[in-house]
Design a protein around this motif. Structure first.
Motif, PDB file in Angstrom:
ATOM      1  N   UNK A 186      -5.008  12.471  21.188  1.00  0.00           N
ATOM      2  CA  UNK A 186      -4.944  12.284  22.626  1.00  0.00           C
ATOM      3  C   UNK A 186      -6.243  12.777  23.231  1.00  0.00           C
ATOM      4  N   UNK A 231      -4.604   7.588  24.586  1.00  0.00           N
ATOM      5  CA  UNK A 231      -4.210   7.674  23.189  1.00  0.00           C
ATOM      6  C   UNK A 231      -5.334   7.037  22.392  1.00  0.00           C
ATOM      7  N   UNK A 291      -6.362   6.603   9.047  1.00  0.00           N
ATOM      8  CA  UNK A 291      -6.031   6.485  10.475  1.00  0.00           C
ATOM      9  C   UNK A 291      -5.995   7.871  11.075  1.00  0.00           C
ATOM     10  N   UNK A 310      -1.445  14.702   8.066  1.00  0.00           N
ATOM     11  CA  UNK A 310      -0.814  15.474   9.138  1.00  0.00           C
ATOM     12  C   UNK A 310       0.024  14.479   9.932  1.00  0.00           C
ATOM     13  N   UNK A 311       0.685  14.946  10.978  1.00  0.00           N
ATOM     14  CA  UNK A 311       1.449  14.025  11.819  1.00  0.00           C
ATOM     15  C   UNK A 311       0.539  12.990  12.458  1.00  0.00           C
ATOM     16  N   UNK A 369       0.670  10.925   4.456  1.00  0.00           N
ATOM     17  CA  UNK A 369       0.426  11.521   5.768  1.00  0.00           C
ATOM     18  C   UNK A 369      -0.209  12.885   5.574  1.00  0.00           C
ATOM     19  N   UNK A 385       0.832  -1.202   0.000  1.00  0.00           N
ATOM     20  CA  UNK A 385       0.000   0.000   0.000  1.00  0.00           C
ATOM     21  C   UNK A 385       0.863   1.247   0.000  1.00  0.00           C
ATOM     22  N   UNK A 393      -3.292   9.720   8.586  1.00  0.00           N
ATOM     23  CA  UNK A 393      -2.715   9.199   7.354  1.00  0.00           C
ATOM     24  C   UNK A 393      -3.729   8.356   6.595  1.00  0.00           C
ATOM     25  N   UNK A 443      -3.039  -6.548  12.483  1.00  0.00           N
ATOM     26  CA  UNK A 443      -1.947  -5.955  11.712  1.00  0.00           C
ATOM     27  C   UNK A 443      -0.653  -6.738  11.826  1.00  0.00           C
TER      28      UNK A 443
END
Lengths: 139, 376
Positions: free
Chosen positions: B152, B157, B148, B98-99, B96, B92, B102, B117
């Motif tokens: 926080x 998380x 994904x 952003x940080x 990203x 795949x 993704x 996974x």
């Protein structure tokens, strides 16, 4: 016999003194970031890629097997080296992250940190010099 | 894990240049041998002869960072059960946004379970194999796109995954090989993690279509008997399929408790209503982690499909009809006892004894297996 006992005692003492030496968490002198223990652990576990002020952060590890590395894993990340290896294998093999780059020596950490304001590293506190800024100390 | 690349990486740091096409190569392998202890026992592909191949596997993963937040990941795996023929397990591209966000697109691992996974990366968990009662559905990879998002939430998380895609491939249905297609797979998984606690929920649904040539004569016979409605209730023809999974992990450092539950249903088909769960407890003694786990598989066959027709249908149709519907029934309880021994920074030795009681046949199958899991 007595001398040998003495030597052994000294060896033991110095070994434990070495073991108990605090770790300095170091950044570039121009980097004024303030870090909490939680921020530090998030950086080294790949959960965050920025300092709390939003600047990008690149953590550098010491190589596996180095005493300061083991100490850092336990103190900063509360995990054994084996647990961390398993943790990273989860992220690596799912394409979700890569472990921090590793430096082979304390001097290499100093050099890397001194050349890049984004890099954060750690080493025994006595080895930190004026090329870097100590942002936190771990006992 | 990537010693050979360190020099290159260190160089790129030294020059403080952005990395242009950074190549990461990782691998993992499991060498596992096992045998059942009774001459008639069969479990997880093992029989009563020592087998080194069945669960052994090798895999290489290559990830290339193309810069500007784009990367490509491919994993090639050879499984002993498939004669070590290398196949793309997944491939795949990742962008990203952003940080913390993704997109992955391509061939992906279906996120059914807590360990989906990395279910093949034995080094990443303590068991010798992921609990088969819960992880045994198949359909492990799909083609599609997933988003994904990590965040926080207070002290937690949070990882959220949204998924859209489809599956097509060969499966086994009622003991016959068949071609399956699952279209419009939409899924959401959410994981919350905090220190010693993690919680995961997954919901996926899709439309299943299965063509099994071996079942055609039965369906044709029923249609000719004027039971088209029954055929529609039996076959897999764009039928709504649902997967619900829940998982909790408590890891307080020494003690590790892991549990997962799932429930699977394919409406208007003879697919049994499946409920599976396991509970696993391990204790870390430095480099050795003994564990015990219990698994339950409860697949209730839809006997109500044929019951109204028992006195109506000729034997030639009733017998195969009942056989097909009842082939879906599973009722097993499995105990596992084993340990992981971290004898090397990149390798773990494992041994696991599994005892499965089949409540439909009354037979018990016992298996002993040992192996080494490596990452490199």
């Amino acid at each position: 016999m007595r001398i040998r006992t003495l030597i052994m005692a000294i060896a033991l003492l110095s070994a434990s003194a070495l073991h108990a030496e605090p770790l300095a968490i170091v950044v570039h002198p121009s980097n004024m970031a303030e870090l909490s223990g939680d921020d530090l652990s998030r950086l080294y576990l790949g959960r965050s890629r920025t300092f709390p002020n939003g600047d990008s952060a690149i953590p550098i590890n010491l190589a596996e097997g180095m005493p300061a590395r083991e100490r850092f894993d336990e103190r900063a990340l509360s995990r054994s080296s084996a647990q961390l290896k398993a943790y990273w294998s989860k992220l690596v093999f799912t394409g979700k992250g890569t472990p921090p780059q590793e430096a082979e020596s304390h001097e290499e950490v100093l050099k890397l940190v001194a050349t890049n304001p984004s890099i954060i590293g750690y080493l025994p506190a006595s080895q930190a010099d004026d090329r870097v800024r100590v942002v936190m100390q771990l006992d | 894990m990537r010693k050979s690349l360190l020099a290159v990486s260190a160089l790129s740091f030294a020059f403080a240049l952005p990395v242009q096409a950074d190549l990461h190569i990782n691998g993992f392998a499991s060498i596992t041998a096992g045998t059942t202890t009774g001459s008639n026992d069969q479990l997880y592909g093992y029989s009563n002869e020592l087998d080194f191949k069945n669960e052994s596997l090798f895999a290489i993963q290559v990830r290339s960072d193309l810069g500007d937040r784009l990367s490509v990941t491919a994993q090639v795996m050879g499984r002993g059960s498939n004669d070590f023929d290398a196949r793309f397990e997944w491939a795949f591209l990742t962008y990203e946004l952003t940080d913390a966000m993704r997109i992955n697109a391509g061939r992906l691992r279906t996120p059914f379970y807590r360990f989906s996974d990395f279910m093949d990366v034995g080094f990443a968990y303590d068991w010798l194999r992921v609990p088969q009662g819960v992880y045994g559905l198949g359909l492990d990879n799909i083609e599609g796109v997933s988003l994904y998002r990590m965040a926080q939430l207070g002290d937690f998380e949070s990882s959220l995954q949204l998924l859209w895609g489809s599956f097509s491939g060969g499966i086994t249905l009622a003991g016959n090989s068949a071609n399956a297609r699952i279209d419009n797979i939409a899924g959401i998984t959410w994981e919350l993690e905090r220190d010693w606690f993690s919680f995961r929920a997954a919901y996926l649904n899709g439309k299943s279509t299965i063509e099994a040539p071996a079942l055609s004569p039965l369906f044709a016979g029923l249609s000719q008997a004027g039971l088209g409605g029954l055929v529609a209730a039996l076959d897999f023809n764009d039928d709504t399929s649902e997967f619900i999974g829940l998982g909790v992990t408590l890891d307080q450092g020494d003690w590790v408790l892991i549990t997962e539950y799932n429930r699977i249903d394919v409406k208007d088909s003879f697919f049994a209503k499946r409920e599976n769960y396991y509970l696993s407890l391990g204790y870390r003694l430095d480099v050795v982690t003994p564990f015990v786990s219990y698994e339950r598989e409860d697949h209730r066959s839809k006997s109500e499909l044929y019951q109204p027709f028992i006195s109506v249908l000729p034997e030639a149709l009733l017998q195969p009809l009942m056989a097909v519907v009842e082939s879906q029934a599973v009722d097993t309880k499995t105990w596992n006892l084993g340990l992981r021994y971290d004898f090397h920074p990149a390798a773990a030795f494992k041994v696991q004894y599994s005892s499965q009681k089949n409540d439909l046949s009354g037979h018990r199958h016992d298996l002993i297996a040992a192996g080494v899991d490596i990452v490199f």
